[in-house]
Design a protein around this motif. Structure first.
Motif, PDB file in Angstrom:
ATOM      1  N   TYR A   1      39.957  42.090  17.073  1.00  0.00           N
ATOM      2  CA  TYR A   1      39.139  42.325  15.888  1.00  0.00           C
ATOM      3  C   TYR A   1      37.674  42.093  16.228  1.00  0.00           C
ATOM      4  O   TYR A   1      37.325  41.073  16.817  1.00  0.00           O
TER       5      TYR A   1
ATOM      6  N   SER B   1      38.038  43.515  10.075  1.00  0.00           N
ATOM      7  CA  SER B   1      37.334  42.229   9.990  1.00  0.00           C
ATOM      8  C   SER B   1      35.908  42.409   9.467  1.00  0.00           C
ATOM      9  O   SER B   1      35.324  41.486   8.908  1.00  0.00           O
TER      10      SER B   1
ATOM     11  N   LEU C   1      36.442  42.059   5.869  1.00  0.00           N
ATOM     12  CA  LEU C   1      36.700  40.666   5.512  1.00  0.00           C
ATOM     13  C   LEU C   1      35.416  39.851   5.559  1.00  0.00           C
ATOM     14  O   LEU C   1      35.162  39.014   4.691  1.00  0.00           O
ATOM     15  N   LEU C   2      34.605  40.103   6.564  1.00  0.00           N
ATOM     16  CA  LEU C   2      33.320  39.407   6.678  1.00  0.00           C
ATOM     17  C   LEU C   2      32.485  39.664   5.435  1.00  0.00           C
ATOM     18  O   LEU C   2      31.850  38.753   4.888  1.00  0.00           O
TER      19      LEU C   2
ATOM     20  N   ILE D   1      33.931  37.533   2.413  1.00  0.00           N
ATOM     21  CA  ILE D   1      33.677  36.090   2.387  1.00  0.00           C
ATOM     22  C   ILE D   1      32.186  35.788   2.439  1.00  0.00           C
ATOM     23  O   ILE D   1      31.767  34.677   2.158  1.00  0.00           O
TER      24      ILE D   1
ATOM     25  N   ILE E   1      33.319  25.805   6.531  1.00  0.00           N
ATOM     26  CA  ILE E   1      32.324  26.782   6.976  1.00  0.00           C
ATOM     27  C   ILE E   1      31.436  27.214   5.820  1.00  0.00           C
ATOM     28  O   ILE E   1      30.211  27.210   5.921  1.00  0.00           O
TER      29      ILE E   1
ATOM     30  N   ALA F   1      30.251  30.955  12.832  1.00  0.00           N
ATOM     31  CA  ALA F   1      31.566  30.446  12.433  1.00  0.00           C
ATOM     32  C   ALA F   1      32.194  31.332  11.366  1.00  0.00           C
ATOM     33  O   ALA F   1      33.405  31.571  11.373  1.00  0.00           O
ATOM     34  N   VAL F   2      31.369  31.836  10.464  1.00  0.00           N
ATOM     35  CA  VAL F   2      31.874  32.733   9.422  1.00  0.00           C
ATOM     36  C   VAL F   2      32.428  34.007  10.048  1.00  0.00           C
ATOM     37  O   VAL F   2      33.537  34.444   9.732  1.00  0.00           O
ATOM     38  N   LYS F   3      31.639  34.601  10.948  1.00  0.00           N
ATOM     39  CA  LYS F   3      32.075  35.834  11.603  1.00  0.00           C
ATOM     40  C   LYS F   3      33.348  35.584  12.421  1.00  0.00           C
ATOM     41  O   LYS F   3      34.302  36.367  12.358  1.00  0.00           O
ATOM     42  N   ASP F   4      33.379  34.488  13.153  1.00  0.00           N
ATOM     43  CA  ASP F   4      34.560  34.180  13.955  1.00  0.00           C
ATOM     44  C   ASP F   4      35.784  33.950  13.070  1.00  0.00           C
ATOM     45  O   ASP F   4      36.885  34.388  13.403  1.00  0.00           O
ATOM     46  N   TRP F   5      35.557  33.263  11.953  1.00  0.00           N
ATOM     47  CA  TRP F   5      36.686  33.006  11.057  1.00  0.00           C
ATOM     48  C   TRP F   5      37.296  34.325  10.597  1.00  0.00           C
ATOM     49  O   TRP F   5      38.516  34.485  10.580  1.00  0.00           O
ATOM     50  N   ALA F   6      36.443  35.267  10.232  1.00  0.00           N
ATOM     51  CA  ALA F   6      36.927  36.570   9.758  1.00  0.00           C
ATOM     52  C   ALA F   6      37.765  37.258  10.833  1.00  0.00           C
ATOM     53  O   ALA F   6      38.830  37.805  10.552  1.00  0.00           O
ATOM     54  N   GLU F   7      37.301  37.196  12.069  1.00  0.00           N
ATOM     55  CA  GLU F   7      38.028  37.874  13.146  1.00  0.00           C
ATOM     56  C   GLU F   7      39.330  37.146  13.479  1.00  0.00           C
ATOM     57  O   GLU F   7      40.352  37.770  13.757  1.00  0.00           O
ATOM     58  N   GLU F   8      39.288  35.824  13.414  1.00  0.00           N
ATOM     59  CA  GLU F   8      40.464  35.048  13.816  1.00  0.00           C
ATOM     60  C   GLU F   8      41.561  35.023  12.760  1.00  0.00           C
ATOM     61  O   GLU F   8      42.731  34.857  13.088  1.00  0.00           O
ATOM     62  N   HIS F   9      41.183  35.166  11.487  1.00  0.00           N
ATOM     63  CA  HIS F   9      42.178  35.044  10.421  1.00  0.00           C
ATOM     64  C   HIS F   9      42.520  36.368   9.769  1.00  0.00           C
ATOM     65  O   HIS F   9      43.188  36.397   8.736  1.00  0.00           O
TER      66      HIS F   9
END
Lengths: 136, 136
Positions: free
Chosen positions: A17, A26, A29-30, A33, A106, B109-117
């Motif tokens: 992603y 993603s 999703l970004l 959020i 976050i 961290a926000v961007k990473d969270w979106a990609e990871e979840h």
DNA sequence: CTGCATCCCAAACGATACTG
DNA sequence: CAGTATCGTTTGGGATGCAG
């Protein structure tokens, strides 16, 4: 490649992603959020579970429409859970899911950053607005 | 109360800004940094300084208008700095300011969270959409 | 109390054309 | 290359009224 640890799965997911790509889910999703109301709702629920009317009061200026819309989307995305108690009058409680809890620190950091650096941003804006425009 | 340390100022500022209040400037700031393009631009500049055209390429699907608008706002708010080199053709480089650097890890961290979840969110949406609507 | 449905306006955004 | 200007469309979001 048939067997892999959870960590390996996560690493693979992380790679597959890429929010820089417009076609990647993603990115969507970004965008979701990255939302004022999402931050405020999540942080509020992080303090404790809240009823609908409590959220409406805490998030000053939110319209019913936006609050309901935000809560529905967050519920659908698995970030919060909604528990309705059938009484008279009806009571609805919202709380964070484990997934929501993972996002909470976050978004709390984003909200805190805004509050803590407001002065610096105001100063920067003032500088920018009073500075002479660059001549070409 | 005429003299106070920087730490005391910050503590006071923290208390005097409350993003839950619609009239508070920090609500506005929260809205600005809660933005898809802001996240992507900040993270891209966190990797290294970028030229306008490099950003346009990396942020797939961004329109000239949105990119320019985002960059201007970030510059005005003191998060990024813009250096124009008058050559033929003209060259413009963007980089993070110290204030921008302080926000970078949070938005990353926000961007990473979106990609990871992403997978978990997709699964949650699927559950929500296939579940029977609650009967009242 | 907790919503949903509708209307409606303003702001956001994309596409295109043009400029230093 | 790095924008600006304009236009037309879409979307966000408030207000109101109704319902379980």
């Amino acid at each position: 490649m048939t067997t892999q640890t959870a960590a390996q799965s996560r690493a693979a997911a992380k790679q597959s992603y890429d929010a820089y790509l417009s076609s990647c889910p993603s990115r969507n999703l970004l965008d979701r959020i990255s939302d004022k109301w999402v931050s405020l709702v999540l942080v509020a629920l992080g303090e404790s579970d809240r009823r609908y009317s409590e959220l409406a009061r805490q998030l000053a200026g939110v319209s019913q429409k936006m609050l309901t819309q935000t809560l529905r989307t967050l519920e659908r995305d698995g970030l919060i859970s909604r528990v309705m108690t059938l009484s008279v009058p009806v009571r609805v409680d919202y709380s964070l899911t484990p997934l929501g809890v993972s996002l909470l620190p976050i978004l709390a950091a984003v909200k805190d950053w805004a509050e803590e650096h407001m002065d610096q941003v105001i100063a920067a804006r003032d500088d920018y607005d009073t500075a002479d425009p660059p001549r070409s």
